[in-house]
Design a protein around this motif. Structure first.
Motif, mmCIF file in Angstrom:
data_model
loop_
_atom_site.group_PDB
_atom_site.id
_atom_site.type_symbol
_atom_site.label_atom_id
_atom_site.label_comp_id
_atom_site.label_asym_id
_atom_site.label_seq_id
_atom_site.Cartn_x
_atom_site.Cartn_y
_atom_site.Cartn_z
ATOM 1 N N TYR A 1 -1.947 15.395 1.629
ATOM 2 C CA TYR A 1 -1.366 15.619 2.865
ATOM 3 C C TYR A 1 -2.338 16.576 3.720
ATOM 4 C CZ TYR A 1 0.725 19.804 0.373
ATOM 5 O OH TYR A 1 0.761 20.947 -0.272
ATOM 6 N N GLY A 2 -1.973 16.733 4.656
ATOM 7 C CA GLY A 2 -2.964 17.800 5.343
ATOM 8 C C GLY A 2 -1.960 18.281 6.424
ATOM 9 N N VAL A 3 -2.367 19.884 6.638
ATOM 10 C CA VAL A 3 -1.350 20.561 7.867
ATOM 11 C C VAL A 3 -2.631 21.273 8.682
ATOM 12 C CG1 VAL A 3 0.239 22.165 8.468
ATOM 13 C CG2 VAL A 3 0.554 20.802 6.365
ATOM 14 N N GLN A 4 -2.569 20.974 10.089
ATOM 15 C CA GLN A 4 -3.443 21.602 10.911
ATOM 16 C C GLN A 4 -2.727 22.306 11.977
ATOM 17 O OE1 GLN A 4 -6.646 19.069 12.400
ATOM 18 N NE2 GLN A 4 -6.635 18.078 10.340
ATOM 19 N N LEU A 5 -3.189 23.721 12.258
ATOM 20 C CA LEU A 5 -2.563 24.289 13.446
ATOM 21 C C LEU A 5 -3.633 25.043 14.478
ATOM 22 C CD1 LEU A 5 0.086 25.454 14.519
ATOM 23 C CD2 LEU A 5 -0.165 27.579 12.946
ATOM 24 N N ARG A 6 -3.440 25.198 15.611
ATOM 25 C CA ARG A 6 -4.291 25.471 16.471
ATOM 26 C C ARG A 6 -3.890 26.136 17.503
ATOM 27 N NH1 ARG A 6 -8.558 21.464 19.261
ATOM 28 N NH2 ARG A 6 -9.223 21.336 17.105
ATOM 29 N N TYR A 7 -4.546 27.301 17.962
ATOM 30 C CA TYR A 7 -4.242 28.294 19.176
ATOM 31 C C TYR A 7 -5.436 28.340 19.785
ATOM 32 C CZ TYR A 7 -2.822 32.360 21.586
ATOM 33 O OH TYR A 7 -2.517 33.508 22.545
ATOM 34 N N ALA A 8 -5.242 27.743 21.169
ATOM 35 C CA ALA A 8 -6.259 27.739 22.046
ATOM 36 C C ALA A 8 -5.767 28.177 23.532
ATOM 37 C CB ALA A 8 -6.922 26.529 22.253
ATOM 38 N N PRO A 9 -5.591 29.523 23.681
ATOM 39 C CA PRO A 9 -5.186 29.897 25.115
ATOM 40 C C PRO A 9 -5.889 29.399 26.162
ATOM 41 C CG PRO A 9 -5.850 31.769 23.771
ATOM 42 C CD PRO A 9 -5.894 30.587 22.969
ATOM 43 N N SER B 1 0.877 -1.203 0.065
ATOM 44 C CA SER B 1 -0.180 0.051 -0.022
ATOM 45 C C SER B 1 0.833 1.332 0.027
ATOM 46 C CB SER B 1 -0.606 -0.005 1.356
ATOM 47 O OG SER B 1 -0.012 0.374 2.510
ATOM 48 N N ASP B 2 0.301 2.463 -0.200
ATOM 49 C CA ASP B 2 1.023 3.684 0.013
ATOM 50 C C ASP B 2 1.332 3.770 1.644
ATOM 51 O OD1 ASP B 2 0.181 4.273 -2.479
ATOM 52 O OD2 ASP B 2 -1.074 5.647 -2.037
ATOM 53 N N TRP B 3 2.465 4.603 2.030
ATOM 54 C CA TRP B 3 2.771 5.036 3.162
ATOM 55 C C TRP B 3 1.786 5.951 3.767
ATOM 56 C CZ3 TRP B 3 7.899 3.320 5.290
ATOM 57 C CH2 TRP B 3 8.658 2.703 4.710
ATOM 58 N N LEU B 4 1.714 5.754 5.075
ATOM 59 C CA LEU B 4 1.062 6.832 5.907
ATOM 60 C C LEU B 4 1.926 7.164 6.787
ATOM 61 C CD1 LEU B 4 -2.542 5.266 6.127
ATOM 62 C CD2 LEU B 4 -1.831 6.900 4.754
ATOM 63 N N ALA B 5 2.026 8.443 7.123
ATOM 64 C CA ALA B 5 2.784 9.089 8.157
ATOM 65 C C ALA B 5 2.192 10.499 8.810
ATOM 66 C CB ALA B 5 4.240 9.416 7.636
ATOM 67 N N SER B 6 2.505 10.393 10.037
ATOM 68 C CA SER B 6 1.736 11.736 10.845
ATOM 69 C C SER B 6 2.617 12.183 11.880
ATOM 70 C CB SER B 6 0.362 11.355 11.483
ATOM 71 O OG SER B 6 0.729 10.719 12.556
ATOM 72 N N LEU B 7 2.568 13.471 12.192
ATOM 73 C CA LEU B 7 3.348 14.270 12.979
ATOM 74 C C LEU B 7 2.735 15.190 13.897
ATOM 75 C CD1 LEU B 7 6.319 14.442 14.443
ATOM 76 C CD2 LEU B 7 6.996 16.145 12.667
ATOM 77 N N GLY B 8 2.423 15.144 14.945
ATOM 78 C CA GLY B 8 1.750 16.173 15.848
ATOM 79 C C GLY B 8 2.226 16.406 17.209
ATOM 80 N N GLY B 9 1.530 17.456 17.805
ATOM 81 C CA GLY B 9 1.946 17.644 19.185
ATOM 82 C C GLY B 9 1.514 19.042 19.410
ATOM 83 N N ARG B 10 2.196 19.369 20.904
ATOM 84 C CA ARG B 10 1.714 20.658 21.309
ATOM 85 C C ARG B 10 3.176 21.632 21.384
ATOM 86 N NH1 ARG B 10 -2.997 20.950 23.981
ATOM 87 N NH2 ARG B 10 -2.447 22.791 25.172
ATOM 88 N N ILE B 11 2.827 22.875 20.904
ATOM 89 C CA ILE B 11 3.935 23.895 21.150
ATOM 90 C C ILE B 11 3.788 24.760 22.068
ATOM 91 C CG2 ILE B 11 5.441 25.629 19.630
ATOM 92 C CD1 ILE B 11 4.159 24.194 17.130
ATOM 93 N N GLY B 12 4.360 24.616 23.318
ATOM 94 C CA GLY B 12 3.940 25.565 24.375
ATOM 95 C C GLY B 12 2.645 25.198 24.968
ATOM 96 N N GLY B 13 1.940 25.986 25.610
ATOM 97 C CA GLY B 13 0.875 25.667 26.313
ATOM 98 C C GLY B 13 -0.486 25.844 25.410
ATOM 99 N N ALA B 14 -0.554 26.874 24.370
ATOM 100 C CA ALA B 14 -1.564 27.074 23.674
ATOM 101 C C ALA B 14 -1.548 26.736 22.134
ATOM 102 C CB ALA B 14 -1.693 28.711 23.616
#
Length: 321
Positions: free
Chosen positions: A200-208, A168-181
């Motif tokens: 591919y997909g890129v998601q960024l969230r800011y939630a203070p 099959s195709d390769w599937l890879a992901s990388l995610g985590g928290r940068i600081g607290g927010a």
């Protein structure tokens, strides 16, 4: 009639798991007005077997002066499903499942009750995590792929293209928290046979804090999809919160879905209103308006779809009461 009995025997330990599973799917149909020569009571019975196993290694680590625990989690998943002819079964509510990380560890490549795909395959995956001393996940990386020992024989329809490749195709992901927010998540599907990225997909969230969230994402699917998605919930005045989403197709150069709403927290009551604009088809759009007046602990006036829209369209949305 459709029955799916399953028997599993999980074996768990401090650093490993091992789960053999046996199952069967039996489906029988009672059809009317079938074409000449076609059965009006077709049926199929498909036995299957899967084996899920994995190890969990841990070691102390340090990242920018912070003590962490790093894990290494290899996983193997084997599935065997013998071929059963299903070409004469009807097709009511079944489709080919999306190829994603969850589907790598599924017994059936179809979703719905009308097909159960033949399989003789093994999936491998490797995950590593960085965990804080309190157990919070700071960083996560995963990669996985499936190997096939036989070509497919069961298709969704008689004209469906069947897989003949051995991997099959390769599937890879990388995610985590940068600081607290800040947090992020990236996913990728890579085709090793064509040496190209399929999705591919890129998601960024800011939630203070609660009721403050900003989401930015970009999704790419070769020759099919390129979308920018922005959504947010943010206080704009005392008691007032603005909620919105802007989902734009770069390929089609048009807005796919737009949402704008307001929420006011009056202490013992809350008022919510939202306007939603959706591109239903190429030349068809739909605009809807919803409102809700909620009295805490008593009831509400208006549609609860208002809150559902906010939750579906704004990841991380929080009700203010």
């Amino acid at each position: 009639i459709s029955v799916n009995p399953t028997l599993a025997m999980p074996v768990l330990g401090p650093g490993y798991f091992f789960t053999p599973k046996l199952g069967a799917r039996h489906a029988r149909y009672a059809l009317s007005r079938t074409p000449a020569g076609e059965p009006d009571r077709p049926s199929v019975s498909v036995p299957w077997f899967s084996l899920d196993s994995g190890l969990i290694f841990e070691r102390p680590a340090e990242w920018f002066g912070t003590r962490l625990t790093q894990t290494l989690e290899p996983r193997l998943y084997y599935v065997y499903v013998p071929y059963r002819d299903q070409s004469r079964l009807p097709l009511f509510d079944t489709a080919l499942a999306d190829f994603n990380y969850t589907q790598l560890f599924s017994e059936n490549r179809f979703v719905g009750g009308d097909r159960f795909g033949d399989a003789d395959q093994v999936t491998w995956a490797l995950t590593t995590r960085l965990l804080s001393e309190s157990g919070v996940e700071r960083l996560r990386g995963t990669i996985g792929q499936r190997y096939y020992f036989e070509s497919e024989r069961v298709g969704l329809t008689a004209d469906s293209e069947l897989r003949t490749s051995s991997e099959s195709d390769w599937l890879a992901s990388l995610g985590g928290r940068i600081g607290g927010a800040w947090s992020f998540d990236t996913t990728m599907q890579y085709n090793p046979r064509a040496a190209r990225t399929e999705r591919y997909g890129v998601q960024l969230r800011y939630a203070p804090e609660i009721a403050k969230v900003l989401n930015l994402s970009y999704r790419y699917n070769r020759e099919v999809l390129r979308q920018v998605d922005v959504s947010a919930q943010w206080p704009v005045s005392r008691g007032w919160y603005a909620i919105g989403r802007y989902n734009y197709s770069v390929l089609d150069r048009r807005l796919l879905e737009g949402l704008g709403g307001l929420e006011y927290n009056g202490g013992c009551w809350v008022f919510r209103a939202v306007v939603q604009h959706v591109q239903a088809a190429t030349d068809v759009t739909s605009t809807a308006f919803f409102f809700q007046l909620e009295f805490n602990g008593f009831g509400q006036i208006g549609s609860n779809e208002t809150v559902n829209l906010f939750r579906r369209n704004v990841p991380g949305y929080s009700v203010t009461n």
